[in-house]
Design a protein around this motif. Structure first.
Motif, PDB file in Angstrom:
ATOM      1  N   SER A   1       0.848  -1.200   0.000  1.00  8.43           N
ATOM      2  CA  SER A   1       0.000   0.000   0.000  1.00  8.43           C
ATOM      3  C   SER A   1       0.876   1.240   0.000  1.00  8.43           C
ATOM      4  CB  SER A   1      -0.919   0.023   1.230  1.00  8.43           C
ATOM      5  OG  SER A   1      -0.150   0.155   2.423  1.00  8.43           O
TER       6      SER A   1
ATOM      7  N   PRO B   1      -0.607  -3.818  -4.502  1.00  8.39           N
ATOM      8  CA  PRO B   1      -1.664  -4.200  -3.554  1.00  8.39           C
ATOM      9  C   PRO B   1      -2.025  -5.674  -3.653  1.00  8.39           C
ATOM     10  CG  PRO B   1      -2.240  -2.187  -4.744  1.00  8.39           C
ATOM     11  CD  PRO B   1      -1.050  -2.774  -5.434  1.00  8.39           C
TER      12      PRO B   1
ATOM     13  N   CYS C   1      -8.047  -9.822  -3.362  1.00 12.28           N
ATOM     14  CA  CYS C   1      -8.946 -10.425  -2.373  1.00 12.28           C
ATOM     15  C   CYS C   1      -9.906 -11.417  -3.013  1.00 12.28           C
ATOM     16  CB  CYS C   1      -9.715  -9.362  -1.592  1.00 12.28           C
ATOM     17  SG  CYS C   1     -10.846  -8.350  -2.582  1.00 12.28           S
TER      18      CYS C   1
ATOM     19  N   PHE D   1      -2.217  -3.167   5.066  1.00 15.59           N
ATOM     20  CA  PHE D   1      -3.142  -3.274   3.935  1.00 15.59           C
ATOM     21  C   PHE D   1      -4.575  -3.304   4.445  1.00 15.59           C
ATOM     22  CE2 PHE D   1      -5.474  -5.668   0.640  1.00 15.59           C
ATOM     23  CZ  PHE D   1      -5.234  -4.834  -0.440  1.00 15.59           C
TER      24      PHE D   1
ATOM     25  N   LEU E   1     -11.770  -6.176   3.117  1.00 15.77           N
ATOM     26  CA  LEU E   1     -12.004  -6.321   1.685  1.00 15.77           C
ATOM     27  C   LEU E   1     -12.625  -7.673   1.356  1.00 15.77           C
ATOM     28  CD1 LEU E   1      -8.964  -4.808  -0.246  1.00 15.77           C
ATOM     29  CD2 LEU E   1     -11.287  -3.932  -0.099  1.00 15.77           C
TER      30      LEU E   1
ATOM     31  N   GLU F   1      -7.287   3.884   2.494  1.00 16.90           N
ATOM     32  CA  GLU F   1      -6.758   3.727   1.137  1.00 16.90           C
ATOM     33  C   GLU F   1      -7.410   2.566   0.408  1.00 16.90           C
ATOM     34  OE1 GLU F   1      -2.435   2.454  -0.817  1.00 16.90           O
ATOM     35  OE2 GLU F   1      -2.508   3.349   1.180  1.00 16.90           O
ATOM     36  N   VAL F   2      -7.536   1.420   1.082  1.00 14.82           N
ATOM     37  CA  VAL F   2      -8.056   0.238   0.385  1.00 14.82           C
ATOM     38  C   VAL F   2      -9.581   0.180   0.414  1.00 14.82           C
ATOM     39  CG1 VAL F   2      -5.944  -1.067   0.809  1.00 14.82           C
ATOM     40  CG2 VAL F   2      -7.864  -1.325   2.378  1.00 14.82           C
ATOM     41  N   CYS F   3     -10.209   0.713   1.457  1.00 13.57           N
ATOM     42  CA  CYS F   3     -11.668   0.644   1.561  1.00 13.57           C
ATOM     43  C   CYS F   3     -12.366   1.812   0.876  1.00 13.57           C
ATOM     44  CB  CYS F   3     -12.089   0.584   3.029  1.00 13.57           C
ATOM     45  SG  CYS F   3     -11.568  -0.922   3.884  1.00 13.57           S
TER      46      CYS F   3
ATOM     47  N   GLN G   1     -15.809  -1.659  -4.694  1.00  8.66           N
ATOM     48  CA  GLN G   1     -14.455  -1.314  -4.236  1.00  8.66           C
ATOM     49  C   GLN G   1     -13.570  -2.550  -4.147  1.00  8.66           C
ATOM     50  OE1 GLN G   1     -13.018   1.484  -3.902  1.00  8.66           O
ATOM     51  NE2 GLN G   1     -11.192   1.057  -2.687  1.00  8.66           N
TER      52      GLN G   1
ATOM     53  N   PHE H   1      -9.459  -5.161  -6.422  1.00  5.54           N
ATOM     54  CA  PHE H   1      -8.256  -5.809  -5.905  1.00  5.54           C
ATOM     55  C   PHE H   1      -8.250  -7.292  -6.289  1.00  5.54           C
ATOM     56  CE2 PHE H   1      -9.025  -2.102  -3.318  1.00  5.54           C
ATOM     57  CZ  PHE H   1      -7.765  -1.558  -3.158  1.00  5.54           C
TER      58      PHE H   1
END
Length: 343
Positions: free
Chosen positions: A117, A139, A142, A247, A252, A271-273, A312, A316
């Motif tokens: 990340s 990244p 998932c 991360f 996720l 950042e990821v969510c 979202q 990934f």
């Protein structure tokens, strides 16, 4: 990566990849174009430091597991976070000392550093592990979670049917911050909602470090992937109150299974969510009580957060991670490869 090589002849012609494994490996993956090499007399960190350098001599040694052989220079290593620096209370003295010794050496001597990340990259730079220009962000995916068939008996076995429950980790590490969830579920507003915690820690473990455990907290123990998927699919929410994450994979995974996530605005979680998860202050139990109560009561809100989460989390994928990894290897090793194949 193996699937990419199989699907793209130009990539198969450009990359000669070998998976090096110790003799005590529990499961050998089935690979078509990635070679396998099993060897060495040692295990664990000793295999990594003494056998792996020999097994990878003559080529670039790529390690993805937060450590790599110190004696190698022609190496690319993924360091997932810098939490031994930012959250030392979560780790034993021996663990954090080893990482504090080895990570700067890896950052200084290995050819390139990977991380998961932009937040982790900034932390590795902040703590002097490696300079920014030497670090690439790749990244995690998932979408592995979609390949797991849920165990449909799980919710019934834990008597969670026909009642709202929130899922989270049974983990006593300081930065996981499960304490705030235990305090939230002591609130009468959540007396009819269950906090289901999975993992190795027990009620006694939390009580031993001074945490109160309300009656509406259920400890599931260690569970299988199939059980976890079933529980995520049936939960009102997955709660991640961590004070930092390199991360943030579990939120996720939950989102990709249609389970709304509530997260703290810390580490890489924002950042990821993105805007697809509800946010709650990690130090304010009332904020967690309120967000959970909203999801329990408001079906339309749950549906909206669920739809945003699916979108979202869908960004990934492991295919995208593999393409970025191959692209980074190509750049570091000056391997000519059509760039459009690795976007």
């Amino acid at each position: 990566m193996d699937s990419l090589l199989s699907a793209e002849p130009a990539l198969a012609a450009a990359f000669d990849l070998t998976l090096a494994t110790p003799k005590d490996i529990r499961r050998q993956p089935k690979l078509d174009l990635v070679h396998s090499k099993t060897g060495g007399r040692l295990s664990g960190v000793f295999w990594e430091q003494f056998d792996l350098p020999r097994l990878t001599s003559g080529g670039l040694c790529v390690s993805l597991c937060n450590a790599g052989p110190l004696v190698r220079r022609n190496a690319m290593t993924m360091l997932h976070d810098a939490q031994v620096y930012s959250m030392p209370a979560s780790y034993s003295f021996a663990f954090r000392t080893w990482y504090k010794i080895t990570h700067p050496l890896i950052g200084r001597h290995h050819k390139h550093i990977l991380t998961v990340s932009a937040f982790s990259k900034s932390e590795l730079v902040r703590y002097g592990v490696a300079p920014a220009e030497k670090i690439s962000v790749i990244p995690n995916g998932c979408d592995h979670i979609l390949r797991i068939i849920p165990d449909d008996t799980t919710i019934g076995r834990y008597a969670l049917q026909n009642k709202p429950y929130v899922l989270s980790l049974a983990n006593t590490q300081f930065h996981k911050n499960i304490r705030v969830l235990l305090e939230a579920f002591a609130d009468p507003a959540l007396k009819h909602t269950t906090l289901a915690l999975f993992g190795g820690a027990t009620a006694a473990d939390f009580q031993a470090i001074g945490y109160g455990v309300p009656e509406n907290v259920l400890f599931l123990g260690r569970i299988s992937d199939a059980e976890m998927v079933a529980l995520m699919q049936g939960a009102v929410a997955f709660a991640c109150p961590s004070l930092t994450e390199g991360f943030g994979l579990p939120p996720l995974e939950a989102m990709l299974l249609g389970c709304p996530s509530i997260v703290a605005p810390c580490g890489a979680l924002p950042e990821v969510c993105g805007d697809a998860a509800l946010i709650a202050d990690p130090h304010d139990a009332t904020a967690w009580t309120e967000q959970i109560s909203r999801l329990v009561k408001d079906e339309a809100m749950r549906d909206d957060i669920r739809a945003k989460g699916l979108h979202q989390a869908g960004k990934f994928t492991w295919d995208r991670a593999a393409r970025r990894l191959l692209r980074t290897i190509a750049e570091v090793e000056n391997i000519p490869v059509p760039k459009e194949l690795l976007l």
